[in-house]
Motif scaffolding. Sequence first.
Motif: not given
Length: 57
Positions: A3, A8-9, A11-13, A15-16, A19
Amino acid sequence: MAKSFLRTALNNLVEARQRRADLYTTGALLSLDDASLEAMGLKREELRRRPHQHSII
């Protein structure tokens, strides 16, 4: 294929943010009365076990 850094950045954003939304939603649901929760098929005991943050509303 690996990726990319941006994927990746992103996707992480996402997900955060998900949450955080879950925390606020659970907190808002806990502010409802038991009859409303039961009408939605939820139980207060189950919601209390989830991580939550109180809604500012």
